[in-house]
Design a protein around this motif. Sequence first.
Motif, PDB file in Angstrom:
ATOM      1  N   LYS A  31       8.714   7.794   1.384  1.00  0.00           N
ATOM      2  CA  LYS A  31       8.151   9.012   1.986  1.00  0.00           C
ATOM      3  C   LYS A  31       8.868  10.270   1.474  1.00  0.00           C
ATOM      4  O   LYS A  31      10.094  10.321   1.475  1.00  0.00           O
ATOM      5  N   SER A  72       0.822  -1.216   0.000  1.00  0.00           N
ATOM      6  CA  SER A  72       0.000   0.000   0.000  1.00  0.00           C
ATOM      7  C   SER A  72       0.854   1.264   0.000  1.00  0.00           C
ATOM      8  O   SER A  72       1.923   1.288   0.613  1.00  0.00           O
ATOM      9  N   PRO A  99       4.623   4.290   2.151  1.00  0.00           N
ATOM     10  CA  PRO A  99       5.394   3.901   3.342  1.00  0.00           C
ATOM     11  C   PRO A  99       6.670   4.723   3.457  1.00  0.00           C
ATOM     12  O   PRO A  99       7.001   5.503   2.545  1.00  0.00           O
ATOM     13  N   SER A 100       7.385   4.525   4.553  1.00  0.00           N
ATOM     14  CA  SER A 100       8.559   5.357   4.812  1.00  0.00           C
ATOM     15  C   SER A 100       9.655   5.139   3.769  1.00  0.00           C
ATOM     16  O   SER A 100      10.497   6.003   3.565  1.00  0.00           O
ATOM     17  N   ARG A 101       9.649   3.992   3.099  1.00  0.00           N
ATOM     18  CA  ARG A 101      10.625   3.713   2.038  1.00  0.00           C
ATOM     19  C   ARG A 101      10.610   4.800   0.949  1.00  0.00           C
ATOM     20  O   ARG A 101      11.636   5.130   0.378  1.00  0.00           O
TER      21      ARG A 101
END
Lengths: 397, 258
Positions: free
Chosen positions: B88, B63, B84-86
């Motif tokens: 962001k 997601s 996600p933070s990957r």
Amino acid sequence: MKNLCSKNWIIELIIIWLLLLPLAGLYGQVEIYGYFEPQYAGYLLNRNYNQTGYGKLRIDLKNTENKNVRFGADLIYLNYFGLRHWNILDFLPDEIADSIPAEMLPYYESYFNDTIYLDNAYVRLNVPKFALMIGKQQISFGTGYFANPTDQLNIKDALDPTYEQPGHNALRIEIYPVPRISITALYTPINADWQQSGKLGRVKLGLGHFDISAIAYRFWHTTTDFYTFQSATEEQTMLGADFVGELLGCGVWGEGVYNVMTDERENSYEYLVGGDYTFKNGFYTMFEYHHNSIAKDDYHNYDLNDWMRYITGEVKTISRDQLYGLTQYPITDLTTVGSMFIFSISDQSVVLAPMINSSLFENIDLTLMFNIFIGAEGKAFNHNFGNSGLLRATVYF
Amino acid sequence: MFKYLLGFILLFLTCAIYSHLVWAEDNITAGEIINTMTQTMNPEQSEAKMKMTIMTTSGEERSFLYHTYSKGRGKKTLMKYLEPSRVKGQTILMLNDGDDIWIYFPKRNHVRKLASHARRQKLEGSDFSYEDMGGSNTFVEKYESVLLEDEKKEGHQCYKLKLTRKPESDAGYSRIIVWVDKKTFVPIVIDYYHDKDPELREKQLICTDIELIDGIYTPMKFTMYNKLDDTKTTMEIIEINYNVDLPDALFTEEGMKQ
């Protein structure tokens, strides 16, 4: 792995969190994120297998409350394991290594200590068409992928060119007078001396499908004599330009600089041109050609200073002409296979780097890469560098 | 007598109006339908928070949450990843209907311009390419459209159109079949055919959960099925606002870095 789980590491991690948590409490809108990245590498060096690696923790802080005033910071903790003690002479041609006087040998040894440091810490002030950024910050210039002649602040590893760079202390002003035009002024302080500090100006302009920049940077360049380990500084003025755009359906880019030195006999130039294309089946290919006039075109003339300045990043290449290549193909929606190569045209040596990148799980990236050096003794990519394999996992939070 | 006359006039007027409507409906051209659909799907300005969920070949779900801003009926689009933070902070700017694409990588504070061939690349491994995401006017400018027999699709009475790539066009699909809802002019189903093989259906987009927001019919969910890889990607609108006045500066390098 023992070091990864050592008591010191855990204590230091707790200290970091103790420092960060009150900040997060004080500023409700502070976001905390980052990643943990263990890396394992195995080298075949002088017929011996060596293993080395690190565990890296990066914690980012960023406030999101005020759009006009933002601060960002990140803290990095590096914990090494495996082989920590290196002798740079192991990587040099025997003829050069053997010529070092015995009393100088300790200078070529290095040790990787566990370290914790503030990588970036800056404040960014925005008003329409203007931004001011003060503090330790990421700075990158140029359109090249493997190398950037216009970027004198970073040392790019051509075998890992997209890896993040360390922050630099700087004061940066960005002005956006009209869409697709930007003006950047950068000041990089060195000690308390205005004269020795770096001053950079850059104008970027969008023309059709092209972005074009002109850049000028005056700074003091350090040159080390590795026979005596004495350093000398000299004023350098870099004048350059870069472009990126599209030609006949292919991506094209280039950058070039002319370096004016205090001693005009040392003036030099450097340029890079590249292109890429994605085929309709998703196969991606890229090539770059890089010419560096201060590097040598006959490998028999590479001396200790050439090698050491190249290894320590004082110069970008050891050979004058290089060709870079990258191919990638998505074998699944989450996994890409590919290969890089760097071919030294000047001395006919090459390094191959086949690799696999996979987004194994949500927020976990996995990289497996091999470096295979194919070159005779004394050439830019010779077997003294040691064929190696690298496994890196990056776990984001 | 007057009552009969009035009745006749009313009947005549009703028939005239009805026949005019039928005439108008029957005489709507493929170009008009595509134009109206393009206008419906690309309002003057919008700001939205969206969730993209990828169902991978291995059956895993991934997601992404992002903010998207659009101006000039989709001619300018900016997407900023929130999770996600990957990814962001990674930001994609598309100008000129997606012909010019830039990506901002916050960890390196670097902006990279992509050439148009990169439009074929998948967006974060999803079944949407950059071309699918940008290019608001692509259907009008890069394809010839022909109106086919009306059809009912997913419970909606639809115009069915066949779009064939113009010879000089660099569009990524050889042809497209689109079913447009007669009432809302929202595309209900779009079938994308392979670049080389016009008989091979590569992807199918289904738009559902149509809501009237600020007077604009808006599909709140888009599902793209990749028929070749057997994967799917859904995009859901979490929040959307059409009554916004987005500054031009947002759609620049300055906007990407903010």
